[in-house]
Design an enzyme around this catalytic site. Structure first.
Site, PDB file in Angstrom:
ATOM      1  N   GLU A  97     -64.415 -67.994 -10.439  1.00 35.15           N
ATOM      2  CA  GLU A  97     -64.105 -67.235 -11.638  1.00 35.15           C
ATOM      3  C   GLU A  97     -62.584 -67.121 -11.776  1.00 35.15           C
ATOM      4  OE1 GLU A  97     -68.003 -64.439 -12.439  1.00 35.15           O
ATOM      5  OE2 GLU A  97     -66.259 -63.521 -11.513  1.00 35.15           O
ATOM      6  N   CYS A 111     -55.258 -64.709 -13.253  1.00 35.84           N
ATOM      7  CA  CYS A 111     -55.668 -64.465 -11.875  1.00 35.84           C
ATOM      8  C   CYS A 111     -56.560 -65.635 -11.459  1.00 35.84           C
ATOM      9  CB  CYS A 111     -56.424 -63.147 -11.771  1.00 35.84           C
ATOM     10  SG  CYS A 111     -57.077 -62.801 -10.115  1.00 35.84           S
ATOM     11  N   CYS A 118     -65.642 -66.699  -0.408  1.00 36.95           N
ATOM     12  CA  CYS A 118     -64.652 -66.180   0.543  1.00 36.95           C
ATOM     13  C   CYS A 118     -65.330 -65.887   1.869  1.00 36.95           C
ATOM     14  CB  CYS A 118     -64.017 -64.901  -0.010  1.00 36.95           C
ATOM     15  SG  CYS A 118     -62.686 -64.239   1.025  1.00 36.95           S
ATOM     16  N   CYS A 122     -64.937 -58.809   3.238  1.00 33.37           N
ATOM     17  CA  CYS A 122     -64.564 -57.419   2.950  1.00 33.37           C
ATOM     18  C   CYS A 122     -65.767 -56.697   2.335  1.00 33.37           C
ATOM     19  CB  CYS A 122     -63.369 -57.367   2.018  1.00 33.37           C
ATOM     20  SG  CYS A 122     -61.860 -58.078   2.737  1.00 33.37           S
ATOM     21  N   CYS A 125     -66.048 -55.807  -1.556  1.00 31.76           N
ATOM     22  CA  CYS A 125     -65.715 -56.881  -2.497  1.00 31.76           C
ATOM     23  C   CYS A 125     -66.942 -57.735  -2.795  1.00 31.76           C
ATOM     24  CB  CYS A 125     -64.611 -57.751  -1.891  1.00 31.76           C
ATOM     25  SG  CYS A 125     -64.157 -59.183  -2.895  1.00 31.76           S
ATOM     26  N   CYS A 339     -60.352 -56.708  -9.906  1.00 30.69           N
ATOM     27  CA  CYS A 339     -60.230 -56.963  -8.467  1.00 30.69           C
ATOM     28  C   CYS A 339     -61.500 -56.571  -7.724  1.00 30.69           C
ATOM     29  CB  CYS A 339     -59.061 -56.168  -7.901  1.00 30.69           C
ATOM     30  SG  CYS A 339     -57.455 -56.843  -8.323  1.00 30.69           S
TER      31      CYS A 339
END
Length: 349
Positions: A97, A111, A118, A122, A125, A339
């Site tokens: 994205e 961004c 990933c 985390c 997230c 974020c």
């Protein structure tokens, strides 16, 4: 045309120096590399057939051995605040994205992602919950900026490498992409207008400090107490906060540039007085700027954003302590484009 995934070498994985060597290997003059680079990243063509100043024989050979893949936008959404989010699919089905954020002063910030998924895990997230697919090539990273620029109808002025993935786990391709973005003959985005964000990979921070360009460094800190950070950011649990501060001090001394510390504030997780005191201690002696970010909520998450009075208390206390601090309110949260919210979701039609 069908390609053997284990054998192919897509043209957008090559840096300019690599292309010069490739042209030499193919018996071509070195200036062909520059021509090819301009077709890819200045004109953003989708096929070798459009590269009209390259010899036909070279185009045929490149097409056969060094495929030029064109990503596709498979979904897009626009926020009430004007932020646009694109789900981009690459030739092998990997998705990322990308978010385009227009400003009232005429700036357009993109961004971008450096990995599909990933591996850092985390806990707060959405991307971390999706897992890791693969690294992106330099060209695939740059394509995100070019797609956003075309879709938004205006020049991209700023880039934040804060999308999916950990950039320093894909260092070479990420830096190659930034060089393309920064090249005055290509996208001509100033180095100080490009921000590179990391969870705190020490070797990457150290290496970035040796780069000649003045890219901006942002570190996703999110906790200044080790046990808390280990819990919410397990992927960097082996990087102690003491070592992180040491490498940041070295980076700042070497570059004479401040670092930005990103701190997503989570209610009753990392926002009590002990956490605040620890953050002040961590920042003492560092040339840094702190971004306090109210956590953006994601589905089925145990975490929620800190309360407004808490945010304000932290903001005032940090600034009174001589630590330059801002509260950053993320854009595009209503389309899951802020974020921590990126997870390649395609909206229901």
């Amino acid at each position: 045309m069908r390609y053997n995934a284990a054998m192919i070498k897509p043209i957008k994985t090559y840096s300019l120096n690599n292309l010069k060597q490739l042209m030499k290997d193919l018996g071509q003059p070195s200036f062909r590399a520059k021509q090819l680079y301009e077709w890819l990243y200045l004109h953003h063509v989708g096929s070798y057939d459009e590269m009209t100043n390259l010899p036909q024989t070279l185009r045929v050979q490149l097409s056969a051995d060094y495929p030029l893949f064109t990503p596709a936008v498979i979904d897009s959404q626009t926020s009430q605040d004007g932020t646009a989010k694109y789900v981009i699919s690459y030739h092998d089905g990997a998705r990322v994205e990308t978010v385009a954020i227009p400003s009232s002063d005429g700036r357009l910030t993109v961004c971008c992602s450096t990995q599909a998924g990933c591996a850092m895990g985390c806990t707060f997230c959405a991307t971390g919950k999706e897992g890791f697919t693969r690294n992106l090539s330099a060209g695939e990273i740059v394509d995100q900026i070019l797609i956003a620029q075309t879709r938004m109808g205006e020049r991209v002025s700023n880039v934040v490498v804060m999308g999916q993935g950990e950039p320093f786990l894909n260092y070479e391709q990420t830096l190659n992409a930034l060089h393309i973005l920064n090249d005055e003959k290509l996208l001509n985005i100033g180095a100080r207008h490009i921000t590179l964000s990391t969870c705190g990979i020490l070797s990457g921070i150290d290496r970035l400090g040796t780069e000649p360009e003045q890219f901006t460094l942002a570190v996703s800190l999110h906790a200044a107490i080790q046990r808390t950070r280990d819990k919410i950011m397990p992927g960097v649990a082996n990087y102690g906060l003491g070592k992180l501060k040491t490498v940041l001090l070295k980076y700042i001394e070497r570059t004479n540039r401040r670092a930005t510390l990103e701190y997503a504030m989570m209610n009753r997780v990392n926002d009590n007085e002990e956490d605040l005191k620890a953050l002040i201690e961590f920042c003492t002696g560092l040339l840094c700027h702190v971004n306090l970010i109210p956590l953006n909520e994601i589905e089925e998450s145990e975490f929620s954003p800190s309360k407004a009075p808490t945010m304000n208390h932290w903001y005032l206390t940090l600034n009174r302590s001589g630590i330059e601090t801002t509260i950053r309110h993320s854009r595009g949260s209503d389309i899951a484009g802020a974020c921590g919210q990126l997870k390649n979701a395609v909206k229901h039609r």
